[in-house]
Design an enzyme around this catalytic site. Structure first.
Site, PDB file in Angstrom:
ATOM      1  N   ARG B  52      69.156  49.364  59.070  1.00 38.92           N
ATOM      2  CA  ARG B  52      68.984  50.617  59.810  1.00 38.92           C
ATOM      3  C   ARG B  52      67.525  51.064  59.824  1.00 38.92           C
ATOM      4  O   ARG B  52      67.012  51.540  60.834  1.00 38.92           O
ATOM      5  CB  ARG B  52      69.849  51.730  59.195  1.00 38.92           C
ATOM      6  CG  ARG B  52      71.329  51.673  59.534  1.00 38.92           C
ATOM      7  CD  ARG B  52      72.073  50.522  58.860  1.00 38.92           C
ATOM      8  NE  ARG B  52      72.082  50.590  57.414  1.00 38.92           N
ATOM      9  CZ  ARG B  52      72.342  49.563  56.610  1.00 38.92           C
ATOM     10  NH1 ARG B  52      72.598  48.364  57.093  1.00 38.92           N
ATOM     11  NH2 ARG B  52      72.321  49.708  55.294  1.00 38.92           N
ATOM     12  N   CYS B  86      76.609  55.984  54.029  1.00 39.82           N
ATOM     13  CA  CYS B  86      75.210  55.592  54.290  1.00 39.82           C
ATOM     14  C   CYS B  86      74.645  56.670  55.196  1.00 39.82           C
ATOM     15  O   CYS B  86      75.156  56.876  56.308  1.00 39.82           O
ATOM     16  CB  CYS B  86      75.142  54.242  54.987  1.00 39.82           C
ATOM     17  SG  CYS B  86      73.480  53.814  55.601  1.00 39.82           S
ATOM     18  N   THR B  88      71.558  56.924  56.636  1.00 41.44           N
ATOM     19  CA  THR B  88      70.732  56.472  57.754  1.00 41.44           C
ATOM     20  C   THR B  88      71.588  55.989  58.921  1.00 41.44           C
ATOM     21  O   THR B  88      71.197  56.102  60.086  1.00 41.44           O
ATOM     22  CB  THR B  88      69.759  55.365  57.298  1.00 41.44           C
ATOM     23  OG1 THR B  88      69.164  55.764  56.065  1.00 41.44           O
ATOM     24  CG2 THR B  88      68.671  55.143  58.320  1.00 41.44           C
ATOM     25  N   ALA B  89      72.781  55.450  58.613  1.00 43.16           N
ATOM     26  CA  ALA B  89      73.660  54.955  59.678  1.00 43.16           C
ATOM     27  C   ALA B  89      74.035  56.059  60.664  1.00 43.16           C
ATOM     28  O   ALA B  89      74.354  55.779  61.827  1.00 43.16           O
ATOM     29  CB  ALA B  89      74.917  54.330  59.074  1.00 43.16           C
ATOM     30  N   THR B 130      65.746  57.589  53.081  1.00 43.22           N
ATOM     31  CA  THR B 130      64.967  56.421  53.512  1.00 43.22           C
ATOM     32  C   THR B 130      63.910  56.843  54.542  1.00 43.22           C
ATOM     33  O   THR B 130      64.008  57.902  55.180  1.00 43.22           O
ATOM     34  CB  THR B 130      65.867  55.357  54.181  1.00 43.22           C
ATOM     35  OG1 THR B 130      66.403  55.900  55.394  1.00 43.22           O
ATOM     36  CG2 THR B 130      66.988  54.925  53.259  1.00 43.22           C
ATOM     37  N   LYS B 169      69.655  48.110  46.180  1.00 45.00           N
ATOM     38  CA  LYS B 169      70.432  47.284  47.113  1.00 45.00           C
ATOM     39  C   LYS B 169      70.475  45.820  46.658  1.00 45.00           C
ATOM     40  O   LYS B 169      71.428  45.108  46.913  1.00 45.00           O
ATOM     41  CB  LYS B 169      69.831  47.364  48.523  1.00 45.00           C
ATOM     42  CG  LYS B 169      70.147  48.672  49.247  1.00 45.00           C
ATOM     43  CD  LYS B 169      69.512  48.685  50.627  1.00 45.00           C
ATOM     44  CE  LYS B 169      69.795  49.967  51.388  1.00 45.00           C
ATOM     45  NZ  LYS B 169      71.180  50.146  51.809  1.00 45.00           N
ATOM     46  N   CYS B 200      70.486  59.583  50.481  1.00 47.59           N
ATOM     47  CA  CYS B 200      70.657  58.136  50.638  1.00 47.59           C
ATOM     48  C   CYS B 200      71.654  57.765  49.546  1.00 47.59           C
ATOM     49  O   CYS B 200      71.484  58.166  48.380  1.00 47.59           O
ATOM     50  CB  CYS B 200      69.340  57.401  50.441  1.00 47.59           C
ATOM     51  SG  CYS B 200      69.556  55.613  50.257  1.00 47.59           S
TER      52      CYS B 200
END
Lengths: 240, 240
Positions: B52, B86, B88-89, B130, B169, B200
């Site tokens: 992303r 998530c 950012t998604a 992020t 991650k 995040c």
């Protein structure tokens, strides 16, 4: 994503924490440097599947149709193979096989096979599992087919096992549960077990290698490792 | 299963450990005495969704089509609402909405709303997120719409945030990562933040309430609690 990678379909939620433990182990066992290196899993986290133990012991709704429907939907959604992080659910594997055309990886077969790797000289294998699972005889058949003998819990030990498993399903992963499970494992060792299979996915949540004097085979860890190998293409899918 | 219960569809795997953390929190937040009391979730644990951050920053494949396909399949499989552990998604939520007809619960909206509960007098909210999420401005817009001002990381702090997130991650939830994240939170507090959003889902894996001097809103915990309320029928599903 590498084209040789496969998607694992997970019939989950039996119990909930055991499924999360299984997924965490799949992630930990994957050699990954970023998100995209990890394996894809389609997880039907369905705690509403009728109680497996009660069905086997004769007074509960048959979970077979629910498991078959979950499996068929996972196949339709793109899964290439199926796993169930619940040992007792494999008593109903014929229902799942009848509803699908992809391989169903057996936690029972894989766990018995892991005894040979972890304890090569073992002659006698102790099993900690649910009352329903033991009544069905699926573990006993697998161990005897592999040329080993079985050490089972006594009736009182089995009753105590179920108290601990049901407490874990209700959310209690206490030190007392760990101590209780350790004592049950010690009972099997005192009666001759050269290795012990933690044959219920709730058990590895509270019982660890260091607590047992013989090799302890966690059925959850065994299934997680097999899932990583199949998903990453390190092993080919078995035929159906 | 109670008929008022709803099935949550989870677009997961972004990142893998964050999804497992989300599921574990859903389970822990559910008042359950046995498997069948827990909530059902259909989880597409798909770490292969294109990055992303890279897409937002301009040099990566668009993750929108993959997210839309996952969402459509979850709806087809029976999900009543969608969540994504998530942050950012959510920059790509229009793609998901275009492909589905069920509600998509916003982790952004819910986390900003949680500031009002957890820190009622807060005037200034710090965000740890992020680079892609902050560049998109989705958190800034939500916080300003709620009448509060935003405290952002400096360029150097954001770079350090990404180093820590990417290490998590890749599988490293070290004490050093926790200490680093604590220091980044302290920077926001020193510049006036009355509350901090861990925006995040990797961050709550290493940063906990006690490490921060102001209320810390974990976006993962907020989404898990909302999921339990919707799934158990304690809250009605929002309209689409």
């Amino acid at each position: 994503m590498d084209r040789s990678q496969k998607i694992g379909g997970v019939l989950g939620g039996m119990g909930p924490d055991a499924t999360v433990d299984f997924m965490a182990k799949v992630i930990a066992l994957t050699d990954a440097g970023c998100d995209q290196d990890h394996v894809r899993m389609l997880v039907d986290h369905n705690p509403h599947v009728p109680n497996r133990q009660q069905a086997i012991l004769g007074d509960g709704e048959d979970p077979g149709p629910a498991l078959a429907a979950m499996a068929a939907q996972l196949e339709a959604s793109g899964a290439h193979f199926l796993v169930i992080p619940c040992n007792t659910a494999y008593v109903f594997e014929d229902d799942i096989l009848a509803a699908t055309s992809i391989p169903l990886i057996s936690i029972i077969t894989e766990s018995v096979s892991a005894v040979r790797d972890r304890a090569p000289g073992a002659k006698s294998v102790g099993i900690l599992a649910t009352d329903g699972c033991l009544k069905s005889g699926i573990y006993q058949a697998g161990i005897e087919a592999a040329g080993m003998t079985v050490v089972l819990p006594t009736a009182g030990e089995l009753e105590q096992t179920m108290v601990l498993i049901n407490a874990i399903k209700a959310g209690t992963q206490s030190k007392a549960a760990g101590a209780g499970m350790k004592s049950l494992a010690a009972g099997l060792v005192s009666r001759g077990a050269d290795a012990i299979i933690a044959g219920c996915t709730e058990i590895p949540l509270v019982l660890h290698d260091a607590a047992v004097d013989v090799p302890l085979i966690s059925s959850t860890d065994v299934l997680a490792l097999k899932t990583v190998k199949l998903a990453m293409g390190g092993e080919s899918l078995p035929a159906r």
